[in-house]
Motif scaffolding. Structure first.
Motif, PDB file in Angstrom:
ATOM      1  N   ASP A  46      -0.874   4.799  -0.992  1.00  0.00           N
ATOM      2  CA  ASP A  46      -1.127   5.144  -1.006  1.00  0.00           C
ATOM      3  C   ASP A  46      -0.714   6.061   0.390  1.00  0.00           C
ATOM      4  O   ASP A  46      -1.201   5.227   1.946  1.00  0.00           O
TER       5      ASP A  46
ATOM      6  N   SER B 192      -0.258  -2.164   7.489  1.00  0.00           N
ATOM      7  CA  SER B 192       0.602  -2.076   7.478  1.00  0.00           C
ATOM      8  C   SER B 192       2.271  -1.533   8.124  1.00  0.00           C
ATOM      9  O   SER B 192       3.246  -1.319   7.795  1.00  0.00           O
TER      10      SER B 192
ATOM     11  N   PRO C  42      -7.018   0.036  -1.465  1.00  0.00           N
ATOM     12  CA  PRO C  42      -6.077  -1.204  -1.214  1.00  0.00           C
ATOM     13  C   PRO C  42      -5.819  -1.496  -3.041  1.00  0.00           C
ATOM     14  O   PRO C  42      -4.973  -2.331  -2.824  1.00  0.00           O
TER      15      PRO C  42
ATOM     16  N   TYR D 255       0.958  -0.978   0.071  1.00  0.00           N
ATOM     17  CA  TYR D 255      -0.006  -0.287  -0.211  1.00  0.00           C
ATOM     18  C   TYR D 255       0.946   1.205  -0.440  1.00  0.00           C
ATOM     19  O   TYR D 255       0.490   2.630   0.641  1.00  0.00           O
TER      20      TYR D 255
END
Length: 399
Positions: A27, A37, A127, A24
């Motif tokens: 993002d 994460s 995601p 991820y």
């Protein structure tokens, strides 16, 4: 970049402690600071808080007592209409369950449900942003931030304020009952220690993980079941009378359509991987769950096709490695997919079938079929299999 594609090395690689979550990284606004994460001690502490909620008692409470009410409420108008769209239905039936578990106070109005769906739809870009095949990443990031701001003012702020007041009362009077939800757990563990917007992101992630992934899994499962039953119409009666067979169909779909087809990791130091490959520090390691779940040496020559009756080696679950392994294994697996029928249940007769099972069973009992006039449309903008639309009709009473 190094890729791990064979099933035998999926889980051992995911358990390597010096491989950090990197899926991820595209993002920076949302997921990179949540439990999915984080790495090391920071991750362990936040995961322990999440796991403190996910007990078998919690699973049974929500599966057997809370969820059926949400399911009945959502299914009734669809049955009355005799048709619907599975995407809309999936999110509606799951969003209220997940919101209750997260700790969001609502009036359960249709307008509030629509607002929550709007938020989840935008957060759902997070995601998949690293696997976008078309569209603007900047626009996707802007929608994610807009959704977080809306979530904060619409649901989070008043819910957190009420729980803070209850927690303060309980400090003075131990007899005060606290809601059993994720927001209470997070406030007890981190309130005053981490910034408020991080608590917002953590709560929003819980909503996204529970509703977005399960809704997509439900649509893929119904696609596979209806396609199978079109070729084997006698199967519908078996699915309605044999829970173990229905579970096999659900788990086989989960194997073919994992929520995260690729688990991307970054090496924190030079190392040798379980498959014998050597990687350098900062090198990306892609653990291809989607590919490994179709490994012919494990799942047979027809591994790429839907076959819920396949025989597997001992200790290989029919859903394969879909729920991951190691530090980032899915903590909600039992709630979504249930326990194996051979070991589920106890002396009280309660069985963890999983929420996916309950929804699929209800739709089959209502006589769900593909809409003969309008076929499902697959979203081609991402590598993950999502549906833009999934029209269906209900022919209640048909087996």
């Amino acid at each position: 970049m190094h890729s791990v594609n064979d099933y035998a090395n999926l889980e051992p690689t995911l358990r390597v402690p010096d491989l950090k979550q990197a899926l991820y990284d595209a993002d920076p606004l949302f997921l990179t600071s949540t439990v999915v994460s984080l790495h090391g001690e920071e991750h362990k502490r936040k995961r322990r808080v999440v796991q403190s909620l996910f007990t078998r008692e919690f699973f049974r409470q929500y599966q057997n007592r809370v969820f059926p009410l949400a399911l009945d409420e959502t299914l009734a108008p669809v049955v009355a209409a005799g048709r619907g769209d599975l995407g809309t239905f999936s999110y509606r039936v799951l969003v209220n369950l997940v919101a209750d578990a997260a700790g969001l106070d609502r009036d359960h109005t249709e307008a509030q449900t629509d607002r929550m769906l709007e938020i989840i739809t935008k957060l759902g870009k997070a995601p998949t942003i690293g696997q976008m095949l078309s569209g603007s990443i900047d626009e996707a990031r802007a929608e994610i931030q807009e959704a977080l701001d809306l979530f904060k003012v619409s649901f989070y702020e008043h819910s957190a304020a009420r729980r803070r007041a209850l927690i303060a009362k309980k400090a003075e009077d131990p007899s005060v009952d606290l809601p059993r939800d994720m927001l209470v757990c997070m406030l007890q563990a981190f309130d005053g220690e981490i910034e408020e917007d991080q608590l917002v992101r953590d709560t929003a992630f819980f909503i996204l993980a529970g509703a977005f992934t399960q809704a997509n899994a439900l649509q893929n499962t119904m696609w596979e079941i209806l396609t199978w039953c079109s070729a084997h119409p006698e199967t519908r009666a078996e699915l309605l009378t044999d829970p173990a067979t229905l579970q096999k169909f659900i788990w086989e779909s989960l194997r073919l359509h994992p929520a995260s087809p690729v688990a991307r990791r970054k090496a924190l130091c030079p190392m040798d991987l379980p498959d014998g490959a050597s990687v350098d520090e900062e090198e990306i390691v892609d653990v291809n769950i989607g590919t490994g779940n179709r490994d012919n040496s494990v799942f047979g020559d027809d591994a790429a096709t839907f076959n819920p009756y396949r025989e597997l080696p001992r200790r290989v679950p029919l859903y394969g490695a879909t729920f991951g392994a190691g530090a980032h294994a899915c903590v909600g697996r039992i709630l979504a997919a249930g326990m194996p029928m051979a070991v589920a249940g106890d002396e009280e007769g309660e069985t963890e079938y999983g929420t996916l099972y309950l929804v699929v069973q209800a739709l089959l009992e209502a006589g769900i079929e593909f809409d003969p006039d309008e076929a499902p449309v697959i979203d081609e903008s991402t590598e993950r299999k999502h549906f833009e639309s999934f029209p269906f009709v209900l022919r209640q009473g048909q087996a």
